[in-house]
Design a protein around this motif. Sequence first.
Motif, PDB file in Angstrom:
ATOM      1  N   ASP A  95       7.875   0.305 -27.086  1.00 31.52           N
ATOM      2  CA  ASP A  95       7.428   0.380 -28.472  1.00 31.52           C
ATOM      3  C   ASP A  95       6.207   1.296 -28.543  1.00 31.52           C
ATOM      4  O   ASP A  95       5.314   1.199 -27.702  1.00 31.52           O
ATOM      5  N   GLN A  98       3.451   1.351 -30.081  1.00 29.25           N
ATOM      6  CA  GLN A  98       2.109   0.757 -30.045  1.00 29.25           C
ATOM      7  C   GLN A  98       1.704   0.312 -28.638  1.00 29.25           C
ATOM      8  O   GLN A  98       0.539   0.028 -28.386  1.00 29.25           O
ATOM      9  N   PHE A  99       2.664   0.263 -27.707  1.00 30.71           N
ATOM     10  CA  PHE A  99       2.365  -0.147 -26.340  1.00 30.71           C
ATOM     11  C   PHE A  99       2.427   1.015 -25.336  1.00 30.71           C
ATOM     12  O   PHE A  99       2.219   0.807 -24.144  1.00 30.71           O
ATOM     13  N   GLU A 100       2.715   2.222 -25.823  1.00 30.07           N
ATOM     14  CA  GLU A 100       2.804   3.372 -24.928  1.00 30.07           C
ATOM     15  C   GLU A 100       1.473   3.625 -24.235  1.00 30.07           C
ATOM     16  O   GLU A 100       0.406   3.402 -24.804  1.00 30.07           O
ATOM     17  N   GLN A 144       0.239   2.032 -21.737  1.00 28.04           N
ATOM     18  CA  GLN A 144      -0.407   0.810 -21.248  1.00 28.04           C
ATOM     19  C   GLN A 144       0.288   0.234 -20.015  1.00 28.04           C
ATOM     20  O   GLN A 144       0.032  -0.898 -19.634  1.00 28.04           O
TER      21      GLN A 144
END
Length: 93
Positions: free
Chosen positions: A37, A39-41, A43
Amino acid sequence: MPERERFEARDEAGALAGRLTYQLTGAIVVYTHTEVDPQFEGQGVGSALARAAMDDARAKGRTVVPICPFLSGWLDEHREYETLVARSTRKIK
């Protein structure tokens, strides 16, 4: 989630952060796609999925066919899994 033929990564609240899909035929597992997703790239979600998938294949004595470009590239950097991977003589891009 073996019934869905995918590994999932979730955040602390349970939101789906990413998934790695596969197809299983006997002792051969084909990893087909990794998706994180937005928003989690950046990480480490994709790497965590790749490591979990490869550790699972190792534990179950499976041969890995990495069709997913992300996983294939990840494996280039993580040679400790090389003995599990079925490689052809040509690289598909």
